[in-house]
Design a protein around this motif. Structure first.
Motif, PDB file in Angstrom:
ATOM      1  N   LYS A 120     -11.529  11.448 -17.095  1.00 46.20           N
ATOM      2  CA  LYS A 120     -12.071  12.720 -16.612  1.00 46.20           C
ATOM      3  C   LYS A 120     -11.644  12.905 -15.162  1.00 46.20           C
ATOM      4  O   LYS A 120     -11.929  12.072 -14.307  1.00 46.20           O
ATOM      5  CB  LYS A 120     -13.598  12.724 -16.705  1.00 46.20           C
ATOM      6  CG  LYS A 120     -14.228  13.993 -16.125  1.00 46.20           C
ATOM      7  CD  LYS A 120     -15.738  14.010 -16.327  1.00 46.20           C
ATOM      8  CE  LYS A 120     -16.444  13.058 -15.391  1.00 46.20           C
ATOM      9  NZ  LYS A 120     -17.911  13.090 -15.574  1.00 46.20           N
ATOM     10  N   GLU A 136     -21.829  13.485 -13.597  1.00 41.64           N
ATOM     11  CA  GLU A 136     -22.723  13.250 -14.727  1.00 41.64           C
ATOM     12  C   GLU A 136     -22.317  14.022 -15.982  1.00 41.64           C
ATOM     13  O   GLU A 136     -22.887  13.810 -17.057  1.00 41.64           O
ATOM     14  CB  GLU A 136     -24.154  13.614 -14.320  1.00 41.64           C
ATOM     15  CG  GLU A 136     -24.694  12.694 -13.237  1.00 41.64           C
ATOM     16  CD  GLU A 136     -26.057  13.101 -12.711  1.00 41.64           C
ATOM     17  OE1 GLU A 136     -26.577  14.153 -13.150  1.00 41.64           O
ATOM     18  OE2 GLU A 136     -26.604  12.382 -11.856  1.00 41.64           O
ATOM     19  N   SER A 137     -21.318  14.897 -15.858  1.00 42.90           N
ATOM     20  CA  SER A 137     -20.854  15.661 -17.004  1.00 42.90           C
ATOM     21  C   SER A 137     -20.177  14.757 -18.023  1.00 42.90           C
ATOM     22  O   SER A 137     -19.531  13.768 -17.678  1.00 42.90           O
ATOM     23  CB  SER A 137     -19.870  16.732 -16.532  1.00 42.90           C
ATOM     24  OG  SER A 137     -19.154  17.277 -17.608  1.00 42.90           O
ATOM     25  N   ASP A 138     -20.307  15.116 -19.301  1.00 46.34           N
ATOM     26  CA  ASP A 138     -19.627  14.370 -20.352  1.00 46.34           C
ATOM     27  C   ASP A 138     -18.263  14.981 -20.705  1.00 46.34           C
ATOM     28  O   ASP A 138     -17.657  14.644 -21.728  1.00 46.34           O
ATOM     29  CB  ASP A 138     -20.496  14.266 -21.605  1.00 46.34           C
ATOM     30  CG  ASP A 138     -20.923  15.618 -22.158  1.00 46.34           C
ATOM     31  OD1 ASP A 138     -20.420  16.654 -21.652  1.00 46.34           O
ATOM     32  OD2 ASP A 138     -21.747  15.651 -23.077  1.00 46.34           O
ATOM     33  N   LEU A 139     -17.749  15.863 -19.853  1.00 40.76           N
ATOM     34  CA  LEU A 139     -16.413  16.416 -20.060  1.00 40.76           C
ATOM     35  C   LEU A 139     -15.363  15.308 -20.008  1.00 40.76           C
ATOM     36  O   LEU A 139     -15.543  14.296 -19.314  1.00 40.76           O
ATOM     37  CB  LEU A 139     -16.101  17.466 -18.990  1.00 40.76           C
ATOM     38  CG  LEU A 139     -16.946  18.735 -18.992  1.00 40.76           C
ATOM     39  CD1 LEU A 139     -16.640  19.570 -17.754  1.00 40.76           C
ATOM     40  CD2 LEU A 139     -16.703  19.547 -20.263  1.00 40.76           C
ATOM     41  N   MET A 171     -24.259  18.405 -21.862  1.00 34.98           N
ATOM     42  CA  MET A 171     -23.788  18.745 -20.519  1.00 34.98           C
ATOM     43  C   MET A 171     -23.698  17.523 -19.631  1.00 34.98           C
ATOM     44  O   MET A 171     -22.767  17.371 -18.862  1.00 34.98           O
ATOM     45  CB  MET A 171     -24.710  19.785 -19.895  1.00 34.98           C
ATOM     46  CG  MET A 171     -24.257  20.309 -18.560  1.00 34.98           C
ATOM     47  SD  MET A 171     -25.338  21.622 -17.983  1.00 34.98           S
ATOM     48  CE  MET A 171     -25.093  22.857 -19.241  1.00 34.98           C
ATOM     49  N   SER A 172     -24.684  16.631 -19.683  1.00 33.58           N
ATOM     50  CA  SER A 172     -24.682  15.427 -18.873  1.00 33.58           C
ATOM     51  C   SER A 172     -24.815  14.220 -19.777  1.00 33.58           C
ATOM     52  O   SER A 172     -25.453  14.273 -20.819  1.00 33.58           O
ATOM     53  CB  SER A 172     -25.831  15.440 -17.855  1.00 33.58           C
ATOM     54  OG  SER A 172     -25.668  16.495 -16.947  1.00 33.58           O
ATOM     55  N   LYS A 220     -23.263  16.824 -10.412  1.00 36.26           N
ATOM     56  CA  LYS A 220     -23.235  17.399 -11.750  1.00 36.26           C
ATOM     57  C   LYS A 220     -21.891  17.112 -12.430  1.00 36.26           C
ATOM     58  O   LYS A 220     -21.845  16.860 -13.650  1.00 36.26           O
ATOM     59  CB  LYS A 220     -23.479  18.905 -11.683  1.00 36.26           C
ATOM     60  CG  LYS A 220     -24.884  19.307 -11.220  1.00 36.26           C
ATOM     61  CD  LYS A 220     -25.937  18.961 -12.238  1.00 36.26           C
ATOM     62  CE  LYS A 220     -27.348  19.344 -11.807  1.00 36.26           C
ATOM     63  NZ  LYS A 220     -27.550  20.802 -11.666  1.00 36.26           N
ATOM     64  N   ALA A 221     -20.812  17.135 -11.672  1.00 30.65           N
ATOM     65  CA  ALA A 221     -19.501  16.822 -12.246  1.00 30.65           C
ATOM     66  C   ALA A 221     -19.414  15.356 -12.650  1.00 30.65           C
ATOM     67  O   ALA A 221     -18.885  15.025 -13.718  1.00 30.65           O
ATOM     68  CB  ALA A 221     -18.397  17.173 -11.253  1.00 30.65           C
ATOM     69  N   LEU A 280     -20.705  24.932 -17.711  1.00 28.61           N
ATOM     70  CA  LEU A 280     -20.219  23.632 -18.168  1.00 28.61           C
ATOM     71  C   LEU A 280     -20.812  22.449 -17.406  1.00 28.61           C
ATOM     72  O   LEU A 280     -20.870  21.348 -17.941  1.00 28.61           O
ATOM     73  CB  LEU A 280     -18.696  23.572 -18.098  1.00 28.61           C
ATOM     74  CG  LEU A 280     -17.931  24.532 -19.002  1.00 28.61           C
ATOM     75  CD1 LEU A 280     -16.436  24.256 -18.926  1.00 28.61           C
ATOM     76  CD2 LEU A 280     -18.415  24.451 -20.441  1.00 28.61           C
ATOM     77  N   LEU A 281     -21.223  22.679 -16.165  1.00 29.83           N
ATOM     78  CA  LEU A 281     -21.772  21.583 -15.356  1.00 29.83           C
ATOM     79  C   LEU A 281     -23.271  21.716 -15.112  1.00 29.83           C
ATOM     80  O   LEU A 281     -23.917  20.755 -14.688  1.00 29.83           O
ATOM     81  CB  LEU A 281     -21.064  21.505 -13.998  1.00 29.83           C
ATOM     82  CG  LEU A 281     -19.560  21.268 -14.009  1.00 29.83           C
ATOM     83  CD1 LEU A 281     -19.021  21.237 -12.578  1.00 29.83           C
ATOM     84  CD2 LEU A 281     -19.198  19.983 -14.747  1.00 29.83           C
TER      85      LEU A 281
END
Length: 300
Positions: free
Chosen positions: A176, A225-228, A1-2, A222-223, A279-280
């Motif tokens: 991203k 730090e996300s790995d998306l 997630m992160s 959170k966005a 997701l976040l």
């Protein structure tokens, strides 16, 4: 997630002097980020250690320079939070609003890509869901699964921004670009008029939803730090409504013919942040009810 990050990650926050921007700047600084505030005016609530640079976001040259280096201030930027915009319809003529906001977002997206900054989070909007719902929503609670329905020059600009983000991330598969569809942003100074049970018609426009600025800031972090990777859009709303009336009662009163896809309990909102939770890892922490209890102004 992160994904892991160093505590010295330098983040540029455009529009960092606004209501949400001030909360984001403070939150990121408190969580170890080095923050550069890019805006036309300094913050009325400055945070120690935050660098301010005056920037006109409609000027690509200024944006490109601000996202690379500014003499005597900093020599690089690692990530961008783009909040700078005319924040609502009706504040300026429609064409001026659209031109300002879309041009600013294009400049930020393009300058970040040119600078090889691949972590960009920006303020999209709940208005893309069909606000003010003069046409009924397709179902309740609302989520991110149906096509956007802009109903104003402001939300049309946000729709264009999300479409741009899709193509920027198609051009650069490592980029991203996360669009946070913030609900109506509020802080402690706004809560004295809550709840709206005596005047519910004032809040039907966005299904009685809101988001505390501090939770908006949490969602931004959170966005970041996300790995998306790629483009994603997320609804960001509080875990309750601006009402004491049960949400299911309100839904039947105002939208009786609209499909109810699941039951809602208590004052659960009709704007779903489930995707952001899943997701976040975003979970709202603040409510106007807590403010009322803390200040003795609780009316319900």
């Amino acid at each position: 997630m992160s994904s892991p990050r160093t505590p010295t990650t330098r983040v540029a926050v455009t529009g960092g002097s606004g209501k949400l921007g001030r909360a984001v700047v403070r939150h990121l600084a408190e969580h170890g980020y080095e923050v550069v505030l890019l805006d036309r005016v300094p913050s009325p609530d400055p945070v120690e250690g935050v660098v301010f640079v005056k920037v006109d976001l409609t000027d690509y040259g200024q944006v490109a320079q601000a996202l690379t280096s500014v003499d005597d201030r900093y020599d690089h930027i690692d990530a961008v939070v783009h909040l700078g915009a005319i924040p609502a319809p009706g504040l300026v003529p429609n064409a001026a609003l659209f031109t300002n906001n879309v041009t600013s977002s294009y400049n930020v997206f393009a300058a970040a890509r040119a600078a090889k900054i691949r972590n960009v989070v920006w303020a999209s909007s709940e208005t893309l869901l069909g606000i003010p719902f003069d046409i009924d929503p397709p179902y309740l609670p609302l989520d991110e699964e149906y096509p956007v329905r802009p109903e104003s020059s402001y939300s049309l600009g946000k729709a264009v921004e999300e479409e741009m983000a899709r193509h920027f991330t198609r051009w650069d598969r490592q980029l991203k670009l996360i669009g946070l569809r913030f609900s109506n942003v509020m802080d402690d100074g706004d809560y004295s008029e809550y709840p709206f049970d005596e005047t519910p018609e004032k809040r039907t426009f966005n299904l009685f939803s809101y988001i505390d600025a501090r939770d908006g800031a949490q969602a931004v972090r959170k966005a970041l730090e996300s790995d998306l990777v790629g483009f994603e859009a997320f609804i960001i709303a509080a875990s309750d409504t601006v009402m004491n009336t049960p949400t299911a009662v309100l839904a039947e009163q105002y939208w009786p013919q609209v499909e109810k896809r699941r039951a809602v309990e208590g004052v659960e909102p009709l704007l779903s942040s489930d995707k952001a939770r899943d997701l976040l890892g975003f979970v709202p922490e603040y409510s106007w009810r807590e403010w009322g209890e803390r200040t003795g102004n609780h009316r319900g």
